[in-house]
Design a protein around this motif. Structure first.
Motif, PDB file in Angstrom:
ATOM      1  N   GLY A  53       0.838  -1.196   0.000  1.00  0.00           N
ATOM      2  CA  GLY A  53       0.000   0.000   0.000  1.00  0.00           C
ATOM      3  C   GLY A  53       0.873   1.247   0.000  1.00  0.00           C
ATOM      4  O   GLY A  53       2.056   1.199   0.329  1.00  0.00           O
ATOM      5  N   THR A  54       0.288   2.380  -0.358  1.00  0.00           N
ATOM      6  CA  THR A  54       1.048   3.619  -0.464  1.00  0.00           C
ATOM      7  C   THR A  54       0.739   4.594   0.674  1.00  0.00           C
ATOM      8  O   THR A  54       1.628   4.952   1.446  1.00  0.00           O
ATOM      9  N   LYS A  55      -0.501   5.010   0.804  1.00  0.00           N
ATOM     10  CA  LYS A  55      -0.834   6.009   1.821  1.00  0.00           C
ATOM     11  C   LYS A  55      -0.631   5.480   3.236  1.00  0.00           C
ATOM     12  O   LYS A  55      -0.060   6.157   4.104  1.00  0.00           O
ATOM     13  N   MET A  56      -1.102   4.298   3.500  1.00  0.00           N
ATOM     14  CA  MET A  56      -0.968   3.691   4.826  1.00  0.00           C
ATOM     15  C   MET A  56      -0.628   2.215   4.659  1.00  0.00           C
ATOM     16  O   MET A  56      -1.496   1.348   4.740  1.00  0.00           O
ATOM     17  N   ARG A 116       0.278  -1.617   5.083  1.00  0.00           N
ATOM     18  CA  ARG A 116      -0.119  -2.537   6.144  1.00  0.00           C
ATOM     19  C   ARG A 116       0.403  -3.937   5.828  1.00  0.00           C
ATOM     20  O   ARG A 116       0.690  -4.278   4.679  1.00  0.00           O
TER      21      ARG A 116
END
Length: 456
Positions: free
Chosen positions: A380-383, A385
């Motif tokens: 993932g990029t923004k957050m 996980r």
């Protein structure tokens, strides 16, 4: 034979006691002035008879900075410009002096702002509200700052007055809750010694004593970091090499694990725990609600079991191991103290009790090695996980259940002592910070007489 010697907390306590001390003068060791009078200003209280009080606006008009508009126009910026552009973040990240910023203004940009020169004093009225700063560089300030164009008073003395936070009493709390503008700052009354020489003596005294206090605080903070490193190493060694320094070792075949004691076996996590995913949308019905903010990083401690989270949650039972899957918070894991609900990005592991001790697993997944392994597989990029698909296939070294329990008990005892020592040092640091503030306040209001102490 292990090449790692397990050190107990007593080793660190000895080091703490032997840590070189920095001599700080005590307030009770200083004299009072011969005679005092009422200043008429609440935050100042009584001042020496020869002192006076003065409003800031009587020393200089109070002006706001200015910005070229629109501020994001590139014509206002030039990496080779003469004047640095001051943002709130630049002041927040500085202590007493502003020595650099991340941007510089062009000649046009600086002509549309307010120029400040080395030695000038200004105060933030936005963001880190109330923070004073003395610039050591040519710079320009926007309207989130106020400045004092005709100020002749020693800026170092004024810095100490404002950094104590005392002048803001009645105006709000130092920080974002303060409401400051040119009028409120101009109306602040400050104590004023009778001559420049005495002002300079106060500044020199505070420079010396706050430097000593800051040095001691820094030493204590470094010691806390050392204790945390030792705590981490202690855990990592115990859950990988065991407690017996004389045990025979064998290659685990796993690079991040290295050698393990003979008799231990390597097992994928999915054979030791089950991922629980029993959801409920009635989290309000559970007295135990655990979210990220409830868990202390790296220690596995539950700070409290209350959350105002109102979305779906995963039902947990006592002994479940909760592990956060968000990359910035992979160091947050905890054992559920009772039945309840886990909310947010927490994975719930239910252990197979005949194979695994909950506390042993908790210590394992909080090691830097395990966290780094999971971190490298986040997506993932923004957050980013972590996924259960990756985590379940991680191979970990596992001793017999009785040995797991012995290791967990040992680590409970040793980490508790280290944590207690860390907490005592933190309390000591807070006391030093309080003393530092009291010393500054006492000196700038004349509650202590520091004259003649600067040559000691």
């Amino acid at each position: 034979m292990s090449d790692f010697q397990i050190e107990t907390v007593s080793d660190f306590q000895v080091e703490a006691r032997s840590d070189s001390q920095v001599k700080c003068i005590g307030i009770s060791e200083l004299d009072l002035y011969p005679e005092y009078k009422n200043s008429g200003v609440e935050w100042i209280g009584e001042i020496p008879k020869e002192w006076d009080t003065v409003r800031i606006k009587w020393l200089s008009p109070v002006k706001r900075g200015a910005s070229p508009r629109p501020i994001d126009n590139p014509i206002y910026f030039d990496d080779d410009g003469d004047f640095s552009w001051v943002r709130i973040a630049d002041v927040t990240s500085s202590e007493r002096y502003l020595e650099e910023t991340t941007q510089k203004l062009s000649k046009l940009g600086s002509s549309l702002s307010v120029k400040q020169y080395p030695g000038d004093f200004f105060v933030s009225i936005a963001g880190s509200v109330g923070k004073p700063i003395i610039t050591k560089i040519k710079c320009c300030i926007h309207d989130g700052f106020v400045w004092f164009p005709y100020l002749k008073l020693n800026s170092e003395y004024l810095y100490y007055i404002f950094t104590s936070g005392e002048p803001y009493k009645g105006l709000g709390k130092l920080g974002t809750q303060l409401n400051l503008n040119t009028e409120t700052v101009g109306n602040i009354s400050i104590p004023l010694p009778p001559d420049e020489y005495e002002i300079n003596e106060i500044v020199v005294f505070l420079d010396r004593e706050t430097s000593r206090i800051d040095t001691l605080i820094e030493k204590k903070q470094r010691f806390i970091e050392l204790l945390k490193e030792k705590r981490s190493a202690l855990i990592s060694h115990a859950v990988t090499k065991g407690l017996d320094p004389d045990v025979s070792m064998t290659n685990s075949g796993i690079e991040w694990v290295g050698k393990i004691p003979i008799g231990w076996h390597i097992t994928k996590l999915k054979y030791l725990v089950n991922l629980r995913n029993e959801k409920t949308n009635n989290v309000i019905n559970y007295s135990t609600k655990i979210a990220l903010e409830n868990i202390e990083s790296f220690t596995g401690k539950l700070l409290n079991s209350y959350s105002d989270f109102e979305g779906d949650g995963t039902i947990i039972k006592e002994g479940d191991v909760l592990f956060n899957k968000l990359r910035p918070y992979l160091c947050k894991a905890v054992i559920a103290p009772s039945e309840g609900v886990a909310v947010g990005e927490l994975l719930v592991f239910r252990i197979q009790e005949t194979l695994l001790e909950s506390k042993f697993l908790l210590y394992r997944i909080l090691t830097h090695e395990f966290i780094s392994l999971v971190d490298g597989a986040t997506y993932g990029t923004k957050m980013p996980r972590a996924s259960w698909e990756f985590i379940k296939n991680i191979e970990i070294p596992v001793p017999s259940l009785p040995e797991q329990q012995a290791i967990a008990s040992y680590l409970d005892r040793e980490t508790a002592q280290i944590d207690t020592l860390i907490e005592k040092i933190k309390q000591s640091i807070e006391h030093l910070k309080e003393y530092r503030t009291a010393l500054i306040s006492g000196a700038v209001t004349g509650k202590i007489d520091v004259r003649g102490t600067v040559c000691e």
